[in-house]
Design an enzyme around this catalytic site. Structure first.
Site, PDB file in Angstrom:
ATOM      1  N   GLY A 155       0.864  -1.185   0.000  1.00  0.00           N
ATOM      2  CA  GLY A 155       0.000   0.000   0.000  1.00  0.00           C
ATOM      3  C   GLY A 155       0.896   1.230   0.000  1.00  0.00           C
ATOM      4  N   ARG A 156       0.351   2.322   0.484  1.00  0.00           N
ATOM      5  CA  ARG A 156       1.150   3.556   0.501  1.00  0.00           C
ATOM      6  C   ARG A 156       2.428   3.403   1.307  1.00  0.00           C
ATOM      7  NH1 ARG A 156      -4.404   6.025   0.621  1.00  0.00           N
ATOM      8  NH2 ARG A 156      -4.534   4.532   2.303  1.00  0.00           N
ATOM      9  N   THR A 234       6.141  -3.206  11.216  1.00  0.00           N
ATOM     10  CA  THR A 234       5.603  -1.909  11.665  1.00  0.00           C
ATOM     11  C   THR A 234       4.107  -1.862  11.404  1.00  0.00           C
ATOM     12  OG1 THR A 234       6.111  -0.949   9.508  1.00  0.00           O
ATOM     13  CG2 THR A 234       7.747  -0.606  11.239  1.00  0.00           C
ATOM     14  N   ARG A 236       1.002  -4.513  12.367  1.00  0.00           N
ATOM     15  CA  ARG A 236       0.266  -4.821  13.589  1.00  0.00           C
ATOM     16  C   ARG A 236       0.863  -6.078  14.191  1.00  0.00           C
ATOM     17  NH1 ARG A 236      -1.288  -0.392  13.676  1.00  0.00           N
ATOM     18  NH2 ARG A 236      -3.411   0.429  13.836  1.00  0.00           N
ATOM     19  N   GLU A 265       0.379  -5.087  23.697  1.00  0.00           N
ATOM     20  CA  GLU A 265       0.888  -3.718  23.861  1.00  0.00           C
ATOM     21  C   GLU A 265       0.229  -3.086  25.073  1.00  0.00           C
ATOM     22  OE1 GLU A 265       0.605  -1.400  20.261  1.00  0.00           O
ATOM     23  OE2 GLU A 265       1.660  -2.902  19.076  1.00  0.00           O
ATOM     24  N   HIS A 284       5.647   1.126  19.255  1.00  0.00           N
ATOM     25  CA  HIS A 284       4.556   1.541  18.351  1.00  0.00           C
ATOM     26  C   HIS A 284       4.613   3.045  18.063  1.00  0.00           C
ATOM     27  CE1 HIS A 284       0.265   0.295  16.904  1.00  0.00           C
ATOM     28  NE2 HIS A 284       0.802   1.208  16.109  1.00  0.00           N
TER      29      HIS A 284
HETATM   30  C1  GLV Z   1      -0.957   3.377  13.808  1.00  0.00           C
HETATM   31  O1  GLV Z   1      -0.570   2.280  14.146  1.00  0.00           O
HETATM   32  C2  GLV Z   1      -2.007   3.606  12.878  1.00  0.00           C
HETATM   33  O2  GLV Z   1      -2.667   2.651  12.437  1.00  0.00           O
HETATM   34  O3  GLV Z   1      -2.238   4.784  12.533  1.00  0.00           O
HETATM   35  C1  GLV Z   2      -1.069   4.180   4.593  1.00  0.00           C
HETATM   36  O1  GLV Z   2      -1.579   5.266   4.605  1.00  0.00           O
HETATM   37  C2  GLV Z   2      -1.490   2.943   3.901  1.00  0.00           C
HETATM   38  O2  GLV Z   2      -2.696   2.755   3.718  1.00  0.00           O
HETATM   39  O3  GLV Z   2      -0.603   2.121   3.502  1.00  0.00           O
END
Ligand code: GLV
Ligand code: GLV
Length: 329
Positions: A155-156, A234, A236, A265, A284
């Protein structure tokens, strides 16, 4: 209109919220996540709630919240929402896509660099007084340049990590997204998941937490990985089976890992992961920069303003609820 803000946010955004005409704002002022009981009590009165990823909006919470119309998560991930339950209860849900991409990609790249160069272990050894002077053979990591990075979840954020990796001369492959049409950046190759797991030196995870991605990295996954590879998470915590990860570290299958998210967490201070110097961990903080947290708060608030102004919220996750809105809105 009663608006609940579950954690004090960036001051500029708080000011905009508190000055917005015609709403009654309740802000949870204490440090730390809102205790469940307080959340349920406050949600029972609210029409709109700005939630953090620490607030579980599930059937129980919704059954306590007869007035609720919108929950705006101050996060891109929304696994703290039971989306089908929200839709059933006619409550709109929004997230904050796009605004935390670069910050999170920085942390993923940073964890990778620190892990692959052994910077954390070397720094700890130095603090323990174990630095005996420059040595041609001590504290050796690997060059990032020439290593193969495999991205699961293009994704982004996955794409932003790919951009960083290409800039330092890494080879980059990614699993082609199944649900969206997307072109890879020049230099990024689409690989089948199985090949990517087998042939990558570093695997970085950027998938959302869903039933499908739960424990995606399990014993079988680690057994397929290239011996001596690294895992970066990074995304979940639930995407990685922590017990399997520990086994892969113990067997030496994994050279190390970089983790910003955890199944539990906060991670308890006595957790076994702390015994592995080759595991770099951060609490996190993927989106934790002043600018990004301001943009996330502003984006969540923009969604609320859309709703208060009678427009569909820009990041609406369950559009069917909007389509079912009565005209009296
Ligand atoms: C952080 O973990 C988010 O999902 O914005
Ligand atoms: C972040 O904004 C994503 O959706 O990957």
């Amino acid at each position: 209109m009663r608006v609940l803000v579950c954690h004090r946010l960036d001051e500029q955004v708080m000011q905009a919220i508190e000055e917005f005409p015609g709403i009654e704002v309740t802000v949870w002022q204490q440090a730390g996540p809102m205790p469940r009981q307080a959340f349920l009590e406050q949600l029972a009165r609210a029409e709109v709630a700005l939630t953090m990823l620490t607030e579980q909006v599930d059937e129980e919470a919704l059954s306590h919240a007869p007035h609720l119309r919108l929950v705006a998560n101050v996060a891109v991930g929304f696994d703290n929402f039971d989306l089908p339950a929200l839709t059933r209860h006619g409550v709109m849900a929004t997230n904050t896509p796009g605004v935390l991409t670069e910050a999170t990609a920085d942390i993923a790249f940073g964890l990778m660099l620190v892990a692959v160069r052994g910077m954390w272990a070397a720094s700890q050894a130095m603090r323990r007084g174990e630095w005996r002077g420059w040595s041609p053979t001590a504290f050796l990591g690997r060059d990032l340049a020439g290593l193969r990075l495999g991205i699961i979840g293009y994704g982004r954020i996955g794409e932003a990590v790919a951009r960083r990796a290409l800039a330092v001369g890494m080879l980059v492959a990614a699993v082609k997204p199944r649900h969206r049409a997307v072109e890879p950046l020049p230099g990024v190759e689409w690989w089948e998941r199985e090949r990517l797991v087998r042939e990558s030196d570093v695997i970085s995870l950027h998938v959302p937490a869903t039933a499908e991605t739960y424990h995606l990295c399990d014993d079988a996954f680690f057994a397929q990985m290239k011996p001596g590879a690294w895992l970066i998470n990074t995304a979940r915590g639930s995407v990685v089976d922590t017990a399997a990860l520990l086994r892969a570290l113990d067997s030496g299958r994994l050279a190390g890992a970089g983790l910003d998210v955890f199944e539990e967490e906060p991670l308890p201070a006595d957790h076994p992961l702390f015994h592995y110097p080759q595991v770099v961990m951060t609490p996190h903080i993927g989106s934790a920069t002043v600018e990004t947290r301001r943009r996330m708060a502003a984006r969540a608030w923009d969604n609320v303003v859309d709703f208060l102004s009678g427009r569909p919220p820009r990041d609406l996750l369950n559009p069917s609820v909007w389509q079912g809105q009565p005209d009296s809105l």
